[in-house]
Design a protein around this motif. Structure first.
Motif, PDB file in Angstrom:
ATOM      1  N   UNK A  37       0.596  -1.764  -0.280  1.00  0.00           N
ATOM      2  CA  UNK A  37      -0.693   0.119  -0.095  1.00  0.00           C
ATOM      3  C   UNK A  37       1.330   1.029   0.211  1.00  0.00           C
ATOM      4  N   UNK A  38       0.610   1.924  -0.817  1.00  0.00           N
ATOM      5  CA  UNK A  38       1.365   3.459  -1.198  1.00  0.00           C
ATOM      6  C   UNK A  38       0.818   4.337  -0.902  1.00  0.00           C
ATOM      7  N   UNK A  39       1.138   5.107   0.180  1.00  0.00           N
ATOM      8  CA  UNK A  39      -0.032   5.979   1.569  1.00  0.00           C
ATOM      9  C   UNK A  39       0.105   7.280   0.997  1.00  0.00           C
ATOM     10  N   UNK A  40      -0.165   8.341   0.448  1.00  0.00           N
ATOM     11  CA  UNK A  40       0.107   9.823   0.905  1.00  0.00           C
ATOM     12  C   UNK A  40      -0.799  10.642   0.213  1.00  0.00           C
ATOM     13  N   UNK A  41      -0.691  12.131   0.701  1.00  0.00           N
ATOM     14  CA  UNK A  41      -2.100  12.989  -0.452  1.00  0.00           C
ATOM     15  C   UNK A  41      -1.566  13.285  -1.284  1.00  0.00           C
ATOM     16  N   UNK A  42      -2.502  14.257  -1.763  1.00  0.00           N
ATOM     17  CA  UNK A  42      -2.030  14.969  -3.559  1.00  0.00           C
ATOM     18  C   UNK A  42      -0.824  15.035  -3.531  1.00  0.00           C
ATOM     19  N   UNK A  43      -0.119  14.798  -4.762  1.00  0.00           N
ATOM     20  CA  UNK A  43       1.167  15.487  -4.938  1.00  0.00           C
ATOM     21  C   UNK A  43       2.371  14.591  -3.687  1.00  0.00           C
ATOM     22  N   UNK A  44       1.875  13.257  -3.521  1.00  0.00           N
ATOM     23  CA  UNK A  44       3.335  13.497  -3.057  1.00  0.00           C
ATOM     24  C   UNK A  44       3.941  12.198  -3.707  1.00  0.00           C
ATOM     25  N   UNK A 251      -1.634  11.918   9.820  1.00  0.00           N
ATOM     26  CA  UNK A 251      -2.671  11.071   9.450  1.00  0.00           C
ATOM     27  C   UNK A 251      -3.292  10.130  10.215  1.00  0.00           C
ATOM     28  N   UNK A 252      -2.958   9.672  11.263  1.00  0.00           N
ATOM     29  CA  UNK A 252      -4.039   8.706  11.864  1.00  0.00           C
ATOM     30  C   UNK A 252      -5.032   9.981  13.168  1.00  0.00           C
ATOM     31  N   UNK A 269      -2.557  18.043  10.735  1.00  0.00           N
ATOM     32  CA  UNK A 269      -1.327  18.778  10.573  1.00  0.00           C
ATOM     33  C   UNK A 269      -1.446  19.741  10.015  1.00  0.00           C
ATOM     34  N   UNK A 270      -0.676  20.739  10.680  1.00  0.00           N
ATOM     35  CA  UNK A 270      -0.769  22.491  10.385  1.00  0.00           C
ATOM     36  C   UNK A 270       0.093  22.391   9.136  1.00  0.00           C
ATOM     37  N   UNK A 271      -0.622  23.664   8.322  1.00  0.00           N
ATOM     38  CA  UNK A 271      -0.403  23.559   7.147  1.00  0.00           C
ATOM     39  C   UNK A 271      -0.622  22.946   6.267  1.00  0.00           C
ATOM     40  N   UNK A 272       0.473  23.205   4.674  1.00  0.00           N
ATOM     41  CA  UNK A 272      -0.038  22.927   3.793  1.00  0.00           C
ATOM     42  C   UNK A 272       1.061  21.764   3.253  1.00  0.00           C
ATOM     43  N   UNK A 273       0.232  20.947   2.206  1.00  0.00           N
ATOM     44  CA  UNK A 273       1.439  19.950   1.096  1.00  0.00           C
ATOM     45  C   UNK A 273       2.235  20.877   0.260  1.00  0.00           C
ATOM     46  N   UNK A 274       4.012  19.731  -0.055  1.00  0.00           N
ATOM     47  CA  UNK A 274       4.589  21.544  -0.049  1.00  0.00           C
ATOM     48  C   UNK A 274       4.493  21.158  -1.620  1.00  0.00           C
TER      49      UNK A 274
ATOM     50  N   UNK B 186      -6.963  17.103   0.990  1.00  0.00           N
ATOM     51  CA  UNK B 186      -6.560  15.887   1.282  1.00  0.00           C
ATOM     52  C   UNK B 186      -7.066  15.552   3.259  1.00  0.00           C
ATOM     53  N   UNK B 187      -6.450  14.303   3.448  1.00  0.00           N
ATOM     54  CA  UNK B 187      -6.892  13.896   4.908  1.00  0.00           C
ATOM     55  C   UNK B 187      -6.531  14.502   6.237  1.00  0.00           C
ATOM     56  N   UNK B 188      -4.714  15.367   5.783  1.00  0.00           N
ATOM     57  CA  UNK B 188      -4.954  16.241   7.033  1.00  0.00           C
ATOM     58  C   UNK B 188      -5.582  17.620   7.105  1.00  0.00           C
ATOM     59  N   UNK B 189      -6.017  18.134   5.470  1.00  0.00           N
ATOM     60  CA  UNK B 189      -6.800  19.616   5.112  1.00  0.00           C
ATOM     61  C   UNK B 189      -7.508  18.923   5.983  1.00  0.00           C
TER      62      UNK B 189
END
Lengths: 336, 327
Positions: A37-44, A251-252, A269-274, B186-189
């Motif tokens: 399973x590869x887990x990540x958010x958009x753009x990961x 994530x959890x 998680x604070x902030x947004x993906x890079x 997204x999950x974290x958002x």
């Protein structure tokens, strides 16, 4: 010999705004009969890395090595890789409506894929297509085989695409968010189907998703991606029982769960993906990490390397094992 | 508790027209007889699979669609058939948050124009000017007020959803209908926006009708939950009762289909697998609409439609053979 061995894979896209480093040094291994399973958010970089395995990038700069059953795919002849697609490896895409051709019937599309790899008559291939549709649970496959994709419901389209992907018994199956667009009841059916088919054919499966529930249902091993790199990987039970990376904790903590007491508050998680053009220096997660200050600086300039923490579990984080242990047991786990 | 919104017998049938003369050949019964109330300050969730009518219901409550039949009362006043002009003052009290933060913001307008639009349209004077009011709103939803002159494309999905929420809050509404407010994120958002919606509810005393398909998010956010199937409510209960003692077989099946993020519980979980898809709302099954997929269905289910009855205090179910029946 490992069936699928990805080593230091980098996929970069030159754009007008700069170089997009979608995947930046990814390594993993997968054996036959296992599910990763590869887990990540958009753009990961989770989808981009898988498209690279299938050789589906046109304008990307790809470096590193991808060994499939002893054969190197990076830099391999395009026609040769095309011959591998379908039989050796196949993909289930997230959006079946855009992955299928609207002008051809579902049956024609399965027949086409099948006849590329098998020297059989159209009638035999059609019979096979009907069998496959039946196998994935399409009602009345005899007549449905002549329908166009738009005549199928969302869940049926996804099943038809699975039938197409599996029509040549691929040895490697990559499923990119196969259930994201579906309702939970249909999602459960599709996950059961992938699991059953894998048991039957013994294929290696990569399932890409942002949903930790879905990977927990299917995966033997989990790889967590962030900013184009792997931040943590290991056996599923390890990742869920003893996660070591602050991003995995995030994530959890972000996810409300039905199997626990209802928490009063989520821990996002604070902030947004890079941005992948300007990936933060050092650990890509450090601007969002609540524990970077415990390390005292290194997170901002030094890229943490994956290190084994026992039981086939690797993590890329500057926190010491004691610190991670303490944070998980005192701050994260009790609040999940 | 005060009833803010009362819905009775609500229906929305979309006509289907065929042929040269566009004769009416049938109707999609998207919403087919709903009765429920929303209390002031609570969160009522509408859940169900795609095509169950939850989004149509949301659009009827905000009167973006006109009902075919039934009655909607807001603060005791019948708003079912109000004209566009008569609806305008009501728009201050009832607002909507949309699912897709990309298509619900005009790309040619700045954030200031977007969030300030409700003031202009409603001709509301704010004490220190619109700009100041908009900046206060941006701050309230966790955005930088200095981004007043930026355009939507300069923001991430989560930030855009915050812009949409700021616009929703401009006129201090009482009721907010939120249609899948976090499912595109997204999950974290998602977690950030869920927390924001909860904080705003506590601070501003908002009432939410939340439309969602993610049962984990619904359990986290709602006080009461209505489960819909093919245009009807099949179960309506307090959150805890619904999740711990679901009575309608459909609710039981939905809950058992949610993937649990715990690989150790993969085996041995009791699962109910529904077969097939939701039938077409153009031609729903007779009597109990769920009988074609229900494992408990008997002859009665195919002939007699089960009414929505209160089987336990505050727990309504429309089923002849409910699960977890009260003792």
């Amino acid at each position: 010999m490992t069936f699928l061995d990805v080593r230091d894979l980098r996929v970069h896209f030159p754009t007008d705004d700069g170089l997009v480093r979608s995947v930046d040094g990814l390594s993993y291994r997968l054996e036959r009969g296992k599910t990763l399973g590869i887990v990540g958010e958009s753009g990961s970089g989770k989808s981009v890395s898988s498209l690279a395995v299938l050789g589906l990038h046109k304008r990307a700069r790809i470096s590193g090595e991808i060994w499939l059953d002893g054969e190197e795919l990076v830099g391999a002849d395009e026609e040769h890789v095309r011959g591998l697609r379908g039989k050796k490896m196949a993909m289930i895409f997230q959006d079946p409506l855009s992955a299928m051709h609207p002008y051809y019937t579902v049956g024609q599309q399965i027949v086409e894929a099948y006849r590329i790899h098998h020297r059989v008559s159209k009638a035999v291939a059609r019979k096979h297509a009907i069998e496959m549709l039946d196998r994935v649970g399409i009602p009345q496959p005899n007549s449905r085989v002549d329908d166009y994709p738009h005549q199928f419901s969302g869940g049926m389209r996804q099943r038809a695409m699975i039938a197409m992907a599996l029509s040549c018994d691929p040895e490697l199956l990559i499923a990119d968010e196969p259930t994201t667009a579906l309702d939970v009841t249909v999602q459960a059916q599709i996950l059961d189907l992938i699991r059953d088919l894998q048991r039957e054919f013994g294929s290696a499966v990569v399932i890409i998703t942002h949903d930790l529930g879905v990977v927990a249902e299917l995966a033997d091993d989990i790889l967590v991606m962030y900013g184009g790199r792997c931040v943590e990987n290991g056996p599923s039970t390890e990742i869920f029982d003893n996660p070591q990376h602050p991003y995995t904790w995030g994530l959890l903590g972000s996810m409300p769960r039905l199997d626990r007491e209802r928490s009063e508050r989520l821990m996002p998680i604070k902030g947004t993906p890079p941005s992948l053009i300007n990936v933060p220096s050092g650990c890509a997660f450090h601007p969002r990490c609540a524990y970077a200050e415990l390390v005292g600086g290194a997170c901002g300039y030094e890229v943490p390397q994956l290190r084994e923490v026992g039981g086939g579990h690797q993590v890329a984080c500057h926190l010491s094992q004691e610190q991670r242990h303490r944070v998980w047991h005192t701050e994260i786990e009790p609040n999940l | 508790m005060d009833e803010l919104l009362t819905v009775s017998g609500l229906e929305k049938h979309f006509p289907v027209r065929r042929g040269l003369l566009q004769r009416r050949t049938g109707a999609v019964k998207a919403v087919d007889g709903l009765d429920f109330t929303v209390n002031s300050g609570e969160t009522l969730a509408l859940v169900g699979e795609s095509g169950c009518g939850k989004t149509t219901t949301g659009r009827l409550l905000t009167r973006l669609l006109a009902p075919s039949a039934g009655r909607i009362e807001f603060e005791g006043r019948d708003i079912t058939h109000l004209s566009t002009a008569a609806l305008r003052p009501l728009r201050r009290d009832i607002q909507m948050i949309f699912q897709d933060p990309y298509s619900s913001l005009n790309p040619r307008h700045t954030v200031g124009t977007i969030v300030g639009a409700p003031y202009r349209l409603q001709k509301v004077q704010t004490p220190q000017g619109t700009k100041r009011a908009v900046q206060d709103l941006l701050e309230l939803v966790g955005l930088n007020p200095e981004h007043y002159n930026r355009y939507p494309h300069e923001f991430s999905g989560g930030q855009r959803q915050r812009i949409g929420i700021a616009r929703t809050l401009a006129l201090k509404p009482k009721l907010i209908v939120a249609d899948e407010p976090v499912s595109a994120l997204d999950v974290s958002i998602q977690a950030q926006v869920v927390n924001l919606l909860e904080d705003l509810q506590n601070e501003l005393g908002l009432t939410y009708v939340m439309i969602a398909h993610d049962l984990s998010v619904v359990r986290h956010m709602s006080d009461r939950v209505a489960v819909m199937y093919l245009g009807k409510i099949v179960e309506l209960a307090e959150r805890t009762a619904l999740y711990e003692r679901p009575m309608h077989p459909y609710t039981v099946a939905l809950l058992s289909a949610v993937p649990i993020p715990d690989p150790r519980r993969r085996e041995g979980r009791e699962r109910i697998r529904l077969t097939g898809d939701v039938p077409s709302p153009l031609n729903p099954p007779p009597a109990c609409r769920f009988h074609t997929r229900c494992w408990k269905a008997q002859d009665k289910c195919r002939t007699v439609e089960p009414p929505l009855l209160e089987l336990a205090p505050g727990h309504q179910t429309a089923c002849h053979y409910p699960e977890n029946p009260p003792t």
